[in-house]
Design an enzyme around this catalytic site. Structure first.
Site, mmCIF file in Angstrom:
data_model
loop_
_atom_site.group_PDB
_atom_site.id
_atom_site.type_symbol
_atom_site.label_atom_id
_atom_site.label_comp_id
_atom_site.label_asym_id
_atom_site.label_seq_id
_atom_site.Cartn_x
_atom_site.Cartn_y
_atom_site.Cartn_z
ATOM 1 N N ASP A 285 6.876 -0.804 2.553
ATOM 2 C CA ASP A 285 6.842 -1.181 3.974
ATOM 3 C C ASP A 285 8.247 -1.250 4.577
ATOM 4 O OD1 ASP A 285 5.684 -1.907 6.351
ATOM 5 O OD2 ASP A 285 5.445 -4.015 5.825
ATOM 6 N N ARG B 26 10.518 6.904 14.062
ATOM 7 C CA ARG B 26 9.868 6.254 12.915
ATOM 8 C C ARG B 26 9.713 7.211 11.732
ATOM 9 N NH1 ARG B 26 7.064 1.842 13.237
ATOM 10 N NH2 ARG B 26 5.502 2.652 11.816
ATOM 11 N N HIS C 237 10.131 7.329 7.257
ATOM 12 C CA HIS C 237 9.246 7.795 6.182
ATOM 13 C C HIS C 237 9.990 8.808 5.300
ATOM 14 C CE1 HIS C 237 6.190 5.578 8.141
ATOM 15 N NE2 HIS C 237 5.961 6.437 9.117
ATOM 16 N N TRP D 236 -4.862 5.343 10.109
ATOM 17 C CA TRP D 236 -5.401 6.279 11.109
ATOM 18 C C TRP D 236 -5.238 5.722 12.513
ATOM 19 C CZ3 TRP D 236 -6.177 10.963 9.391
ATOM 20 C CH2 TRP D 236 -6.572 11.166 8.064
ATOM 21 N N LEU E 201 4.381 7.929 -17.722
ATOM 22 C CA LEU E 201 4.046 6.968 -16.666
ATOM 23 C C LEU E 201 2.989 7.609 -15.776
ATOM 24 C CD1 LEU E 201 6.461 4.895 -14.476
ATOM 25 C CD2 LEU E 201 4.946 6.467 -13.311
ATOM 26 N N GLU F 109 0.919 -11.094 -10.179
ATOM 27 C CA GLU F 109 2.048 -11.836 -9.620
ATOM 28 C C GLU F 109 2.522 -11.082 -8.382
ATOM 29 O OE1 GLU F 109 3.344 -14.721 -10.729
ATOM 30 O OE2 GLU F 109 1.837 -14.802 -12.316
HETATM 31 C C1 FPP Z 1 5.009 1.655 5.882
HETATM 32 O O1 FPP Z 1 6.143 1.556 6.718
HETATM 33 C C2 FPP Z 1 4.923 2.960 5.280
HETATM 34 C C3 FPP Z 1 3.890 3.857 5.442
HETATM 35 C C4 FPP Z 1 2.728 3.614 6.274
HETATM 36 C C5 FPP Z 1 3.939 5.156 4.820
HETATM 37 C C6 FPP Z 1 4.406 5.147 3.410
HETATM 38 C C7 FPP Z 1 5.180 6.354 3.200
HETATM 39 C C8 FPP Z 1 6.391 6.386 2.635
HETATM 40 C C9 FPP Z 1 7.087 5.234 2.059
HETATM 41 C C10 FPP Z 1 7.156 7.611 2.534
HETATM 42 C C11 FPP Z 1 7.135 8.107 1.136
HETATM 43 C C12 FPP Z 1 5.896 8.832 1.054
HETATM 44 C C13 FPP Z 1 5.701 9.702 0.133
HETATM 45 C C14 FPP Z 1 4.528 10.595 0.235
HETATM 46 C C15 FPP Z 1 6.625 9.795 -0.960
HETATM 47 P P1 FPP Z 1 5.882 1.260 8.226
HETATM 48 O O2 FPP Z 1 5.815 2.554 8.946
HETATM 49 O O3 FPP Z 1 4.679 0.402 8.372
HETATM 50 O O4 FPP Z 1 7.165 0.458 8.655
HETATM 51 P P2 FPP Z 1 7.216 -0.694 9.756
HETATM 52 O O5 FPP Z 1 6.357 -1.816 9.250
HETATM 53 O O6 FPP Z 1 8.667 -1.059 9.785
HETATM 54 O O7 FPP Z 1 6.720 -0.105 11.032
#
Ligand code: FPP
Length: 233
Positions: free
Chosen positions: A14, A27, A31, A63, A125, A201
């Site tokens: 996150d 944003r 990612h 979504w 793993l 945990e």
């Molecule tokens: C949450 O951050 C993240 C996601 C919804 C997408 C997870 C994807 C990645 C970590 C990129 C890596 C992915 C792959 C396929 C390797 P957020 O967008 O909710 O952040 P925020 O809470 O700050 O808005």
């Protein structure tokens, strides 16, 4: 110091959006930057002897994001899988997918299936990519499948146990989560592996996911090793 290593670590990656916003970036740049974090953690996990990592890459709730971000995340999942599968294979990583088919882009499913096939024999793993994953719907799907089997006489009402429910889950191969980790300061499970983390945990850290590295992962492992897990006893 020898430390007790968790077998299965669940990760909520996150803070990508906030990391990007802080830098005046879109944003999606967050990612993109999160990819390096995930693979650094996987490499570290191999070094430290962790056997299972489950990463929340796209939830059934995601979504609800803007169509542009959803489109980006779909394409990005597909591209990351394609670009990283040979490297993961060389590291001995088995890639698996947990999640649902409905709505998920076929091209993403194809890429997940190809990665699963390529790495099926690997043992170092297991990296479960949770894509279009939601825990409640996973349990609902299992309940429906059990009801169907009860109706056809394959399953006896009253004889359903925790083991039965586990068996009907889409991710039934996943062992219980030992350590549930979330970055970015938020302290929520967000519908991730609820059944599997009943006795785990929890570890929350402030770093946004794009800046999270194996050293942060090691810090989480150290913290875990100091916990006294009674498992209800
Ligand atoms: C949450 O951050 C993240 C996601 C919804 C997408 C997870 C994807 C990645 C970590 C990129 C890596 C992915 C792959 C396929 C390797 P957020 O967008 O909710 O952040 P925020 O809470 O700050 O808005």
């Amino acid at each position: 110091m020898t430390i007790k290593i968790p077998h299965h670590v669940a990760i909520v990656m996150d803070g990508n959006g906030r990391w990007a916003q802080q830098r005046g970036l879109p944003r999606t740049a967050g990612h993109e930057a999160g990819e390096a974090a995930l693979f650094d953690v996987v490499e570290g996990a191999i070094e430290y002897g962790v056997k299972e990592i489950s990463a929340y890459a796209f939830s059934t709730e995601n979504w609800r994001r803007s169509p542009e971000e959803v489109k980006f995340l779909m394409g990005f999942n597909r591209e990351v899988l394609r670009a990283r599968r040979d490297q993961l294979n060389a590291w001995g990583v088995r890639i698996r997918w947990a999640g649902r088919r409905p709505r998920l882009w076929l091209s993403v499913i194809d890429e997940l299936k190809a990665a699963e096939k390529l790495t099926a024999k690997n043992k170092t793993l297991t990296l479960t990519m949770c894509v279009n994953y939601g825990s409640r719907i996973e349990i609902v799907d299992a309940v429906n499948a059990m009801a169907t089997d009860v109706a056809s006489g394959k399953l006896k009402p009253g004889a359903i146990t925790e083991k039965t429910v586990q068996k009907y889950l889409n991710s039934n191969y996943l062992p219980d989560v030992d350590l549930f980790l979330r970055s970015s300061g938020e302290q929520r499970t967000s519908n991730f592996l609820l059944w599997q983390s009943a006795l785990s945990e929890f570890y929350f850290c402030e770093a946004y996911w794009p800046e999270f590295r194996r050293v942060d992962f090691l810090r989480a492992l150290r913290d875990f090793s100091l916990r006294h897990r009674r498992m209800g006893k």
